[in-house]
Design a protein around this motif. Structure first.
Motif, PDB file in Angstrom:
ATOM      1  N   GLY A   9       0.815  -1.211   0.000  1.00  0.00           N
ATOM      2  CA  GLY A   9       0.000   0.000   0.000  1.00  0.00           C
ATOM      3  C   GLY A   9       0.851   1.264   0.000  1.00  0.00           C
ATOM      4  O   GLY A   9       2.087   1.216  -0.054  1.00  0.00           O
ATOM      5  N   PHE A  10       0.188   2.396   0.060  1.00  0.00           N
ATOM      6  CA  PHE A  10       0.831   3.717   0.017  1.00  0.00           C
ATOM      7  C   PHE A  10       1.826   3.870   1.176  1.00  0.00           C
ATOM      8  O   PHE A  10       3.020   4.101   0.975  1.00  0.00           O
ATOM      9  CB  PHE A  10      -0.290   4.769   0.076  1.00  0.00           C
ATOM     10  N   LEU A  11       1.321   3.716   2.408  1.00  0.00           N
ATOM     11  CA  LEU A  11       2.224   3.861   3.553  1.00  0.00           C
ATOM     12  C   LEU A  11       3.221   2.708   3.608  1.00  0.00           C
ATOM     13  O   LEU A  11       4.419   2.922   3.837  1.00  0.00           O
ATOM     14  CB  LEU A  11       1.422   3.947   4.864  1.00  0.00           C
ATOM     15  N   THR A  48      -7.829 -10.920   7.580  1.00  0.00           N
ATOM     16  CA  THR A  48      -9.149 -11.133   8.195  1.00  0.00           C
ATOM     17  C   THR A  48      -9.328 -12.592   8.620  1.00  0.00           C
ATOM     18  O   THR A  48     -10.285 -12.923   9.299  1.00  0.00           O
ATOM     19  CB  THR A  48     -10.297 -10.733   7.237  1.00  0.00           C
ATOM     20  N   CYS A  68       0.223  -1.663   8.605  1.00  0.00           N
ATOM     21  CA  CYS A  68      -0.179  -0.598   7.651  1.00  0.00           C
ATOM     22  C   CYS A  68      -1.330  -1.074   6.778  1.00  0.00           C
ATOM     23  O   CYS A  68      -1.693  -0.399   5.810  1.00  0.00           O
ATOM     24  CB  CYS A  68       1.000  -0.223   6.745  1.00  0.00           C
ATOM     25  N   ALA A  72      -8.740   1.845   3.390  1.00  0.00           N
ATOM     26  CA  ALA A  72      -8.611   3.286   3.670  1.00  0.00           C
ATOM     27  C   ALA A  72      -9.415   4.146   2.699  1.00  0.00           C
ATOM     28  O   ALA A  72      -9.329   5.370   2.759  1.00  0.00           O
ATOM     29  CB  ALA A  72      -7.135   3.682   3.645  1.00  0.00           C
ATOM     30  N   ILE A 109      -1.321   1.375  12.918  1.00  0.00           N
ATOM     31  CA  ILE A 109      -1.539   2.717  12.356  1.00  0.00           C
ATOM     32  C   ILE A 109      -3.023   3.068  12.378  1.00  0.00           C
ATOM     33  O   ILE A 109      -3.861   2.315  11.859  1.00  0.00           O
ATOM     34  CB  ILE A 109      -1.018   2.800  10.903  1.00  0.00           C
ATOM     35  N   THR A 111      -5.671   6.887  12.405  1.00  0.00           N
ATOM     36  CA  THR A 111      -5.835   8.087  11.575  1.00  0.00           C
ATOM     37  C   THR A 111      -6.295   9.302  12.381  1.00  0.00           C
ATOM     38  O   THR A 111      -6.976   9.151  13.410  1.00  0.00           O
ATOM     39  CB  THR A 111      -6.878   7.782  10.474  1.00  0.00           C
ATOM     40  N   ASP A 112      -5.977  10.479  11.850  1.00  0.00           N
ATOM     41  CA  ASP A 112      -6.478  11.735  12.425  1.00  0.00           C
ATOM     42  C   ASP A 112      -7.992  11.848  12.246  1.00  0.00           C
ATOM     43  O   ASP A 112      -8.650  12.655  12.895  1.00  0.00           O
ATOM     44  CB  ASP A 112      -5.766  12.935  11.781  1.00  0.00           C
ATOM     45  N   TYR A 134     -15.396   4.714   7.733  1.00  0.00           N
ATOM     46  CA  TYR A 134     -13.943   4.495   7.779  1.00  0.00           C
ATOM     47  C   TYR A 134     -13.405   4.857   9.161  1.00  0.00           C
ATOM     48  O   TYR A 134     -12.726   4.049   9.817  1.00  0.00           O
ATOM     49  CB  TYR A 134     -13.258   5.345   6.693  1.00  0.00           C
ATOM     50  N   LYS A 138     -11.782   2.594  12.175  1.00  0.00           N
ATOM     51  CA  LYS A 138     -10.401   2.816  12.630  1.00  0.00           C
ATOM     52  C   LYS A 138     -10.368   3.001  14.154  1.00  0.00           C
ATOM     53  O   LYS A 138      -9.468   2.486  14.824  1.00  0.00           O
ATOM     54  CB  LYS A 138      -9.786   4.033  11.926  1.00  0.00           C
ATOM     55  N   ASN A 158      -1.377  11.344   9.730  1.00  0.00           N
ATOM     56  CA  ASN A 158      -1.750  11.595   8.341  1.00  0.00           C
ATOM     57  C   ASN A 158      -0.448  11.883   7.602  1.00  0.00           C
ATOM     58  O   ASN A 158       0.536  12.284   8.221  1.00  0.00           O
ATOM     59  CB  ASN A 158      -2.735  12.764   8.197  1.00  0.00           C
TER      60      ASN A 158
HETATM   61  N1  NAP Z   1      -3.820   7.457   2.983  1.00  0.00           N
HETATM   62  C1  NAP Z   1      -4.005   8.381   3.888  1.00  0.00           C
HETATM   63  O1  NAP Z   1      -4.101   9.573   3.546  1.00  0.00           O
HETATM   64  C2  NAP Z   1      -4.083   8.030   5.366  1.00  0.00           C
HETATM   65  C3  NAP Z   1      -4.256   9.060   6.280  1.00  0.00           C
HETATM   66  C4  NAP Z   1      -4.281   8.760   7.651  1.00  0.00           C
HETATM   67  C5  NAP Z   1      -4.122   7.447   8.075  1.00  0.00           C
HETATM   68  N2  NAP Z   1      -4.005   6.449   7.150  1.00  0.00           N
HETATM   69  C6  NAP Z   1      -3.845   5.076   7.629  1.00  0.00           C
HETATM   70  O2  NAP Z   1      -2.594   4.611   7.153  1.00  0.00           O
HETATM   71  C7  NAP Z   1      -2.647   3.205   6.948  1.00  0.00           C
HETATM   72  C8  NAP Z   1      -2.180   2.863   5.543  1.00  0.00           C
HETATM   73  O3  NAP Z   1      -3.053   3.464   4.610  1.00  0.00           O
HETATM   74  P1  NAP Z   1      -2.686   3.508   3.043  1.00  0.00           P
HETATM   75  O4  NAP Z   1      -3.114   4.821   2.524  1.00  0.00           O
HETATM   76  O5  NAP Z   1      -1.293   3.045   2.867  1.00  0.00           O
HETATM   77  O6  NAP Z   1      -3.697   2.428   2.485  1.00  0.00           O
HETATM   78  P2  NAP Z   1      -3.581   1.589   1.117  1.00  0.00           P
HETATM   79  O7  NAP Z   1      -2.669   2.244   0.155  1.00  0.00           O
HETATM   80  O8  NAP Z   1      -4.982   1.332   0.689  1.00  0.00           O
HETATM   81  O9  NAP Z   1      -2.903   0.233   1.576  1.00  0.00           O
HETATM   82  C9  NAP Z   1      -3.551  -0.615   2.458  1.00  0.00           C
HETATM   83  C10 NAP Z   1      -3.071  -2.016   2.235  1.00  0.00           C
HETATM   84  O10 NAP Z   1      -3.830  -2.835   3.121  1.00  0.00           O
HETATM   85  C11 NAP Z   1      -3.857  -4.117   2.579  1.00  0.00           C
HETATM   86  N3  NAP Z   1      -5.023  -4.864   2.998  1.00  0.00           N
HETATM   87  C12 NAP Z   1      -6.323  -4.502   2.918  1.00  0.00           C
HETATM   88  N4  NAP Z   1      -7.104  -5.515   3.344  1.00  0.00           N
HETATM   89  C13 NAP Z   1      -6.264  -6.530   3.700  1.00  0.00           C
HETATM   90  C14 NAP Z   1      -6.460  -7.833   4.190  1.00  0.00           C
HETATM   91  N5  NAP Z   1      -7.696  -8.329   4.407  1.00  0.00           N
HETATM   92  N6  NAP Z   1      -5.378  -8.600   4.434  1.00  0.00           N
HETATM   93  C15 NAP Z   1      -4.133  -8.141   4.213  1.00  0.00           C
HETATM   94  N7  NAP Z   1      -3.876  -6.903   3.751  1.00  0.00           N
HETATM   95  C16 NAP Z   1      -4.943  -6.117   3.482  1.00  0.00           C
HETATM   96  C17 NAP Z   1      -3.891  -3.967   1.060  1.00  0.00           C
HETATM   97  O11 NAP Z   1      -3.076  -5.038   0.623  1.00  0.00           O
HETATM   98  P3  NAP Z   1      -2.965  -5.639  -0.895  1.00  0.00           P
HETATM   99  O12 NAP Z   1      -2.609  -4.448  -1.754  1.00  0.00           O
HETATM  100  O13 NAP Z   1      -1.852  -6.609  -0.767  1.00  0.00           O
HETATM  101  O14 NAP Z   1      -4.276  -6.264  -1.240  1.00  0.00           O
HETATM  102  C18 NAP Z   1      -3.319  -2.562   0.828  1.00  0.00           C
HETATM  103  O15 NAP Z   1      -2.126  -2.573   0.084  1.00  0.00           O
HETATM  104  C19 NAP Z   1      -4.080   2.804   7.258  1.00  0.00           C
HETATM  105  O16 NAP Z   1      -4.142   2.360   8.585  1.00  0.00           O
HETATM  106  C20 NAP Z   1      -4.861   4.096   7.122  1.00  0.00           C
HETATM  107  O17 NAP Z   1      -6.030   4.064   7.905  1.00  0.00           O
HETATM  108  C21 NAP Z   1      -3.983   6.707   5.814  1.00  0.00           C
END
Ligand code: NAP
Length: 301
Positions: A9-11, A48, A68, A72, A109, A111-112, A134, A138, A158
């Motif tokens: 994922g992104f983070l 899950t 991570c 999201a 991790i 979120t704000d 969401y 969280k 964030n």
């Molecule tokens: N993006 C933001 O702006 C933001 C802001 C504040 C906080 N956050 C928090 O930061 C964290 C990372 O967010 P992100 O933006 O990096 O999200 P993301 O890019 O959507 O990446 C999340 C990853 O979670 C994995 N995932 C989802 N369901 C899963 C499952 N059942 N089993 C295993 N892996 C699973 C996915 O894996 P696969 O790709 O392998 O399927 C995906 O790559 C989260 O906790 C989010 O709440 C994000």
């Protein structure tokens, strides 16, 4: 050894980048995704599934797990709360239970967005009040983790950064639009305090090295509106005349309620790490430099 879940994922990708720069021993865990950064190991697991998670933690025996993984996407969460709860709450709970069983530490991790955004500058002592599915899931994930593993580390944050897919993520969308001369609108009433994702990763490593437990906010030392973020990114990229228009969140009809000001106060983390958090402008400068560097390495590499 550190096990990073959500590593595609992104983070997760930015955590792997930062870990590679520090030569940390990392195993990456993904569900369906592929990691962009090489690590010592790679496993695939649907978090899950409790038995799968137990088997993974039991086999790898990490010292730390950095979670991570999440669903999201706000719209997807709103449309399918059961899917959101599974990815955000059940998965985190499964990790916490397995970490408790095998003596691993867990950094989770959050979120704000757990705050309603009516005030901003939230500390860990402020009462969360999530306004969408969401954010509710969280907040539930934080509670599940802390109940199953009281000595876990939960971090609300964030971030901005170089995404997995070019143009995805707020900062890269702004940068790509500015480069192509496309006019964009930025909300001047949506305010946050993002860190650069790799800086966030470095601070998380510091927290893990210090074996911190409990709830922490990790954000910039100040805050900025999304409109001003767009202007700052354009300016840093050398496009001071980019077509960026001020807009209000209320101008855009949406099925999902979004909080306005979710800026965080990170004084607890600053005190524990004996370091000051960077400003949002420092995150912007870091993002622009990193984006340039990574695009050059893609071209030359
Ligand atoms: N993006 C933001 O702006 C933001 C802001 C504040 C906080 N956050 C928090 O930061 C964290 C990372 O967010 P992100 O933006 O990096 O999200 P993301 O890019 O959507 O990446 C999340 C990853 O979670 C994995 N995932 C989802 N369901 C899963 C499952 N059942 N089993 C295993 N892996 C699973 C996915 O894996 P696969 O790709 O392998 O399927 C995906 O790559 C989260 O906790 C989010 O709440 C994000």
């Amino acid at each position: 050894m550190l096990l990073v879940t959500g590593a595609a994922g992104f983070l997760g990708t930015n955590v792997l980048r930062a870990a590679a720069a520090q030569e940390r021993d990392v195993v990456a865990a993904t569900n369906k995704g592929h990691t962009l950064i090489a690590t010592a190991g790679l496993v695939h697991a649907d978090l899950t599934d409790k038995a799968v998670v137990r088997e993974m933690i039991g086999a790898i025996r990490p010292e730390w797990v950095l979670n991570c993984a999440a669903l999201a996407n706000l719209d997807e969460c709103e449309k399918d709360p059961a899917k959101a709860r599974a990815a955000n709450v059940t998965a985190a709970g499964n990790l916490a239970a397995a970490c408790a069983e095998f003596g691993a530490r867990l950094a989770h991790i959050s979120t704000d967005s757990v705050f309603d955004g009516n005030r901003g500058m939230y500390s860990e002592d402020d009462v969360p009040s999530p306004v969408n599915v969401y954010a509710m899931t969280k907040l539930e994930s934080e509670r599940a983790v802390r109940e199953l593993l009281p000595k876990s580390l939960v971090v609300r944050t964030n971030f901005i950064g170089v995404p997995v897919t070019p143009g995805a993520g707020l900062a890269d969308w702004i940068a790509s639009s500015v480069e192509s001369g496309k006019p964009i609108k930025g909300f001047d009433d949506v305010i946050f305090s993002p860190l650069l994702a790799t800086t966030l990763a470095e601070r998380l490593f510091d927290m893990m090295d210090a074996r911190l437990t409990g709830l922490y906010h990790l954000g910039a030392s100040d805050s900025m509106s999304k409109y001003h973020l767009a202007v700052a990114i354009a300016g840093e990229m050398g496009y001071p005349d980019a077509k960026i228009e001020r807009a209000s969140l209320s101008d855009v009809p949406s099925a999902v309620r979004r909080p306005l000001n979710t800026s965080l106060v990170s004084k607890r983390a600053e005190a524990a790490l004996k370091t000051k958090m960077p400003t949002v402008l420092e995150a912007v400068k870091g993002f622009v430099a990193q984006r340039q560097e990574l695009s050059q390495s893609t071209v030359t590499g």
